[in-house]
Scaffold this motif. Structure first.
Motif, short mmCIF file in Angstrom:
data_model
loop_
_atom_site.label_atom_id
_atom_site.label_comp_id
_atom_site.label_asym_id
_atom_site.label_seq_id
_atom_site.Cartn_x
_atom_site.Cartn_y
_atom_site.Cartn_z
N VAL A 140 0.74 -1.32 0.00
CA VAL A 140 0.13 0.30 -0.12
C VAL A 140 0.98 1.26 0.19
N LEU A 141 0.50 2.21 -0.97
CA LEU A 141 1.41 3.50 -1.08
C LEU A 141 0.56 4.43 -0.09
N ILE A 142 1.19 5.26 0.72
CA ILE A 142 0.65 6.23 1.59
C ILE A 142 1.28 7.52 0.96
N ASP A 143 0.11 8.43 0.56
CA ASP A 143 0.33 9.73 0.32
C ASP A 143 -0.46 10.93 0.72
N ASP A 144 -0.49 12.14 0.65
CA ASP A 144 -1.29 13.28 1.30
C ASP A 144 -2.54 13.39 0.31
N LYS B 117 6.08 -2.21 -9.93
CA LYS B 117 5.81 -3.40 -10.85
C LYS B 117 6.81 -3.70 -11.79
N GLN B 118 7.53 -2.67 -12.35
CA GLN B 118 8.51 -3.05 -13.23
C GLN B 118 9.70 -4.04 -12.54
N ALA B 119 9.99 -3.62 -11.37
CA ALA B 119 10.94 -4.48 -10.46
C ALA B 119 10.43 -5.59 -10.09
N TYR B 120 9.12 -5.60 -9.61
CA TYR B 120 8.45 -6.60 -9.14
C TYR B 120 6.96 -6.93 -9.53
N PRO B 121 7.06 -7.65 -10.70
CA PRO B 121 5.69 -7.72 -11.48
C PRO B 121 4.52 -8.70 -10.60
N GLN B 122 5.02 -9.18 -9.59
CA GLN B 122 3.77 -9.93 -9.10
C GLN B 122 2.92 -8.97 -8.12
N LEU B 123 3.52 -7.82 -7.68
CA LEU B 123 2.87 -6.73 -6.86
C LEU B 123 1.51 -6.26 -7.34
N GLN B 124 0.72 -6.45 -6.47
CA GLN B 124 -0.49 -5.72 -6.44
C GLN B 124 -0.34 -4.38 -5.67
N VAL B 125 -0.73 -3.30 -6.26
CA VAL B 125 -0.42 -2.11 -5.53
C VAL B 125 -1.68 -1.09 -5.40
N GLU B 126 -1.82 -0.85 -4.01
CA GLU B 126 -3.07 -0.38 -3.43
C GLU B 126 -2.44 1.27 -2.84
N ALA B 127 -3.41 2.26 -2.97
CA ALA B 127 -3.08 3.50 -2.38
C ALA B 127 -3.96 4.04 -1.58
N TRP B 128 -3.48 4.62 -0.41
CA TRP B 128 -4.44 5.14 0.91
C TRP B 128 -4.00 6.61 0.63
N VAL B 129 -4.79 7.46 0.57
CA VAL B 129 -4.44 9.09 0.69
C VAL B 129 -5.26 9.73 1.58
N LEU B 130 -4.68 10.77 2.15
CA LEU B 130 -5.35 11.40 3.08
C LEU B 130 -6.69 12.25 2.48
N ALA B 131 -6.46 12.62 1.10
CA ALA B 131 -7.57 13.23 0.52
C ALA B 131 -7.45 13.22 -1.03
#
Length: 236
Positions: free
Chosen positions: A199-203, A219-233
């Motif tokens: 999970v990526l955390i950003d403002d 994902k280019q470095a680790y193709p198996q990854l699922q990437v989610e994002a959590w943001v403040l707003a």
């Protein structure tokens, strides 16, 4: 010059330990996390479920047309707030005025509203070292530290680097932001090779260009990854 630097760090320390109290409706009322003034709470627009990929509201939980039409490297997004005037004051107070007590508030609110499913690690969107020295802290990292403890998942703080000191993106459109961020990140952390979801955390998520570029690099470095994002707003 040295005196000014010392004063700056002293002020940051005070903002961690003793949040300002004489700020009218935007003051914390006690030491209980997220115990906010009722007027401020009324002004906050908490994000409601929209497009599961980009968090754009108004899609009735379905993937929006833009996400269907264009490939995305961020697989899903959750936001705490809509980026209205109240959220802007809180986030800008944290980022630009060193009001670090907001870290506790944001983390507490996110812990109440964000759903964490099968998350292997959190990654705060990194600042370039020059920006980190200028600001003195990374607001996304400070929130991520508290969320890491709450959810019991590790926070990766090594091997995810912002290698290009990109100009401020506030006045740039989506295409300009994408060009601005090209090759901005470098990822090299062996622990990621055995993970499935981070999970990526950003403002603030405006166009999503920063999160997309970091997710692409991961994902280019680790193709198996699922990437989610959590943001403040989320800006809408």
């Amino acid at each position: 010059m040295q005196s000014n630097k010392n004063h700056s760090w002293i002020q940051r320390l005070e903002n961690w330990v003793l949040p300002p109290v004489g700020k009218g409706r935007h003051a914390l009322l006690s030491t209980i996390p997220a115990d906010l003034d009722d007027v401020l709470l009324a002004e906050l627009d908490f994000w409601q479920q929209g497009c599961p990929r980009c968090a754009m509201p108004g899609t009735s939980h379905h993937v929006c047309g833009d996400c269907l039409a264009h490939p995305h490297f961020v697989d899903s997004t959750q936001a705490l707030l809509v980026f209205n005037d109240a959220a802007k004051q809180m986030i800008h107070g944290l980022k630009y005025q060193g009001e670090l007590f907001w870290v506790r508030v944001f983390a507490e609110l996110m812990a109440q509203r964000i759903t964490a499913e099968k998350v292997d690690a959190l990654i705060a969107v990194p600042l370039h070292p020059n920006r980190l020295v200028e600001r003195g802290f990374n607001q996304a990292y400070e929130v991520a530290k508290r969320l890491s403890k709450h959810y019991g998942v590790p926070l990766i703080d090594a091997g995810v680097i912002r290698q290009i000191d990109t100009p401020h993106q506030t006045l740039l459109d989506k295409q300009q932001r994408q060009r601005n961020l090209k090759a901005a990140f470098l990822v090299d952390n062996a622990a990621l090779s055995s993970m499935q979801k981070v999970v990526l955390i950003d403002d603030v998520m405006t166009t999503g260009a920063t999160l997309e570029q970091l997710a692409k690099t991961l994902k280019q470095a680790y193709p198996q990854l699922q990437v989610e994002a959590w943001v403040l707003a989320k800006a809408v």
